[in-house]
Design a protein around this motif. Structure first.
Motif, PDB file in Angstrom:
ATOM      1  N   ARG A 215       0.856  -1.197   0.000  1.00 54.30           N
ATOM      2  CA  ARG A 215       0.000   0.000   0.000  1.00 54.30           C
ATOM      3  C   ARG A 215       0.883   1.236   0.000  1.00 54.30           C
TER       4      ARG A 215
ATOM      5  N   GLY B 165      -2.999   3.083   8.535  1.00 55.82           N
ATOM      6  CA  GLY B 165      -1.969   2.210   9.115  1.00 55.82           C
ATOM      7  C   GLY B 165      -0.632   2.912   9.257  1.00 55.82           C
ATOM      8  N   GLY B 166       0.207   2.313  10.091  1.00 53.19           N
ATOM      9  CA  GLY B 166       1.503   2.901  10.413  1.00 53.19           C
ATOM     10  C   GLY B 166       2.419   2.985   9.218  1.00 53.19           C
ATOM     11  N   LEU B 167       2.288   2.032   8.334  1.00 53.12           N
ATOM     12  CA  LEU B 167       3.179   1.994   7.188  1.00 53.12           C
ATOM     13  C   LEU B 167       3.004   3.230   6.309  1.00 53.12           C
TER      14      LEU B 167
ATOM     15  N   TYR C 114      -3.205 -11.224  -1.626  1.00 47.81           N
ATOM     16  CA  TYR C 114      -3.672 -10.332  -0.553  1.00 47.81           C
ATOM     17  C   TYR C 114      -4.705 -11.012   0.353  1.00 47.81           C
TER      18      TYR C 114
ATOM     19  N   ASP D  88       7.136  -4.608   5.116  1.00 47.95           N
ATOM     20  CA  ASP D  88       6.061  -5.480   5.611  1.00 47.95           C
ATOM     21  C   ASP D  88       5.945  -6.868   4.982  1.00 47.95           C
TER      22      ASP D  88
ATOM     23  N   HIS E 184       3.849  -8.384   3.067  1.00 48.67           N
ATOM     24  CA  HIS E 184       3.411  -8.691   1.709  1.00 48.67           C
ATOM     25  C   HIS E 184       4.600  -9.051   0.824  1.00 48.67           C
TER      26      HIS E 184
ATOM     27  N   ILE F 122       4.937  -5.521  11.683  1.00 46.43           N
ATOM     28  CA  ILE F 122       4.039  -6.316  12.540  1.00 46.43           C
ATOM     29  C   ILE F 122       4.884  -7.226  13.452  1.00 46.43           C
TER      30      ILE F 122
ATOM     31  N   ARG G 153      -8.701  -0.228  13.095  1.00 43.92           N
ATOM     32  CA  ARG G 153      -9.296  -0.907  11.948  1.00 43.92           C
ATOM     33  C   ARG G 153     -10.110  -2.073  12.485  1.00 43.92           C
TER      34      ARG G 153
ATOM     35  N   ARG H 171     -10.345  -4.932   5.096  1.00 38.73           N
ATOM     36  CA  ARG H 171     -10.162  -6.260   4.505  1.00 38.73           C
ATOM     37  C   ARG H 171     -11.445  -7.108   4.496  1.00 38.73           C
TER      38      ARG H 171
HETATM   39  C1  G6P Z   1      -1.036  -2.530   8.957  1.00 35.81           C
HETATM   40  C2  G6P Z   1       0.048  -3.149   8.083  1.00 35.81           C
HETATM   41  C3  G6P Z   1       0.213  -2.364   6.789  1.00 35.81           C
HETATM   42  C4  G6P Z   1      -1.131  -2.177   6.116  1.00 35.81           C
HETATM   43  C5  G6P Z   1      -2.138  -1.541   7.072  1.00 35.81           C
HETATM   44  C6  G6P Z   1      -3.537  -1.390   6.470  1.00 35.81           C
HETATM   45  O1  G6P Z   1      -0.621  -1.300   9.445  1.00 35.81           O
HETATM   46  O2  G6P Z   1       1.277  -3.203   8.800  1.00 35.81           O
HETATM   47  O3  G6P Z   1       1.102  -3.045   5.921  1.00 35.81           O
HETATM   48  O4  G6P Z   1      -0.999  -1.379   4.961  1.00 35.81           O
HETATM   49  O5  G6P Z   1      -2.232  -2.368   8.221  1.00 35.81           O
HETATM   50  O6  G6P Z   1      -3.976  -2.618   5.966  1.00 35.81           O
HETATM   51  P1  G6P Z   1      -4.378  -2.796   4.429  1.00 35.81           P
HETATM   52  O7  G6P Z   1      -4.580  -4.266   4.252  1.00 35.81           O
HETATM   53  O8  G6P Z   1      -5.631  -2.007   4.274  1.00 35.81           O
HETATM   54  O9  G6P Z   1      -3.257  -2.252   3.609  1.00 35.81           O
END
Ligand code: G6P
Length: 446
Positions: free
Chosen positions: A13, A32-34, A83, A146, A148, A171, A261, A299
């Motif tokens: 993302r 999210g933190g990323l 995903y 991350d 992914h 994470i 979330r 998700r």
């Molecule tokens: C967490 C993960 C991120 C992710 C975010 C939102 O913070 O560490 O990698 O982008 O959640 O989740 P999503 O699946 O919507 O990208």
């Protein structure tokens, strides 16, 4: 502060997603933190970011090419497997210890296919895009993010042995990966160890990686706590959008807030039942304390997530049936509303089962205006830094959480002010710029 660097940042993302609103292209902030980290990096360094095209408009941007962002329009079926089957839930559930294991997971041929036709394939596409960017920018540092992308670093290393590669895992890292069959888990470790640096938010996750990787070779394993962009939050706090949301918030005598979330790792259902237990065991709070839960839908194409969302609604309804109006549940993506709620809480509940860091635990205290108390899970990465000024809870212990909420609501003003000030100054002094500098220093040493 180090010089501006040429960085190729790679994450599923990106910091923003594009959408078309009234015929115009608009960029929407990623959650999210990323996403926060990436925005910080972009301000301080010369960043090319490579991410997945996630919306229709992203795909349009990808097709146009050019610009700072490389958005990869993956094959849609491959992306779905990567995903919705492998990254979330399989890897996410392993790393947050969410598999119950009595009946699930149960891996059939379809999972093996999802691994090869989804996860491996999408990681390969990312690696190919990285190699193109590296050839355009020799000497750039590649910065993967991350779960992914665990396989991509090995593919890049094989193609460009001298590349400088770093990976940040946002994470938790558990020591037990036995749910994932060999050779898949072997490939996860092999991919990560193709980096020069692998980094985590906390000492706990870095140590778990070190313990479970059977020798890191030339890879440096480090930890740096991610944080928020302090200036951005302080500006947001007084923005018109946040002030407008403040006017819409409930005004009970005392307000408990949670912002998450809708993710099973966030432990929302237990949090509601702990609040119910608080009202039952300390009836003086009935009718005076409300819990405002602001939840960003997440998700929902994954059955476990959709089921968890239904469980959240059901738990809130059952608590409200006993104690009318006790929980104000709002499921929507509304960032200004979250900031507004942060300014007004008396108690902030952050009770994840496990969490790499949890930025809510930093964002809340930074902008809160009521000397609010932080109730924090011992399994959130943020606990390593902030635990001494929070009330610590075990995320499985409902009784303990109810008592912690009571303690937070009953704390005297001087103690609250002391803790709130300590949290605020810690976050101010340890902002996202510091996280970035720490990572870049690791690379210089590798
Ligand atoms: C967490 C993960 C991120 C992710 C975010 C939102 O913070 O560490 O990698 O982008 O959640 O989740 P999503 O699946 O919507 O990208």
């Amino acid at each position: 502060m180090p010089d501006r660097r040429k960085l190729i940042v790679v994450s599923n993302r990106g910091p923003v997603a594009y959408e078309r609103v009234d015929g115009r292209r608009v960029a929407r902030r990623g959650g999210g933190g990323l996403a926060t980290a990436l925005r910080g990096l972009q301000q301080l360094h010369d960043v090319t970011w490579i991410a997945s095209a996630m919306t229709e408009e992203d795909r349009a941007v990808a097709a146009e090419g050019g610009g700072e962002a490389v958005l990869i329009a993956h094959d849609e079926a491959a992306y779905d497997l990567y995903y919705n089957v492998v990254a979330n839930p399989m890897l996410w559930f392993i790393q947050h210890a969410l598999w119950a294991r009595v009946e699930s997971p149960s891996l059939g041929h379809d999972f093996h296919e999802a691994w090869h036709d989804g996860y491996v394939r999408v990681n390969r596409s990312f690696a190919e895009a990285v190699v193109v960017e590296l050839d355009n920018n020799p000497g750039a540092t590649v910065f993967f993010h991350d779960y992914h992308l665990y396989l991509a670093p090995r593919f890049v290393r094989d193609a460009r042995p001298d590349a400088r590669l770093a990976h940040f895992v946002h994470i938790p890292w558990p020591t037990d990966w036995t749910v994932l069959p060999e050779p898949m888990r072997g490939a996860v470790y092999d991919g990560l160890l193709a980096n020069d640096v692998v980094s985590f938010h906390t000492e706990r996750w870095a140590r778990n990686f070190e313990l479970s990787c059977a020798g890191a070779g030339r890879t440096r394993i480090t930890h740096h706590a991610i944080s928020v962009d302090v200036a951005e939050f302080e500006e947001l706090r007084s923005s018109d959008a946040v002030r407008a949301e403040q006017a819409q918030l409930p005004r009970p005598e005392r307000l408990i807030v949670r912002v998450d979330r809708t993710d099973p790792s966030k432990n929302i259902v237990r949090g509601f039942h702990a609040f119910e237990l608080l009202l039952e065991t300390h009836p003086e709070h009935q009718g005076r304390v409300r819990l405002l839960a602001l939840l960003d839908p997440s998700r929902q194409a994954i059955p476990a997530y959709a089921e968890y969302s239904a469980a959240i609604e059901a738990a809130a309804a059952s608590v409200n049936a006993r104690f009318p109006g006790a929980i104000d549940l709002r499921v929507e993506d509304n960032f200004p509303q979250s900031i507004a709620a942060f300014t007004r809480y008396d108690v902030l509940l952050v009770n994840p089962v496990y969490d790499g860091m949890n930025l809510v635990a930093k964002e809340g205290p930074l902008v809160n205006e009521r000397d609010g108390v932080l109730v924090l899970s011992e399994n959130a990465g943020a606990h390593e830094e902030l635990g001494e000024w929070a009330i610590t809870i075990n995320p499985f212990d409902l009784w303990g959480q109810a008592e912690a909420l009571h303690e937070g609501l009953s704390m005297d003003a001087a103690e609250r002010a002391h803790r709130a000030e300590a949290l605020r100054s810690h976050v101010r002094e340890h902002d996202v710029g510091r996280w970035i500098d720490g990572l870049l220093t690791d690379l210089d040493r590798s």
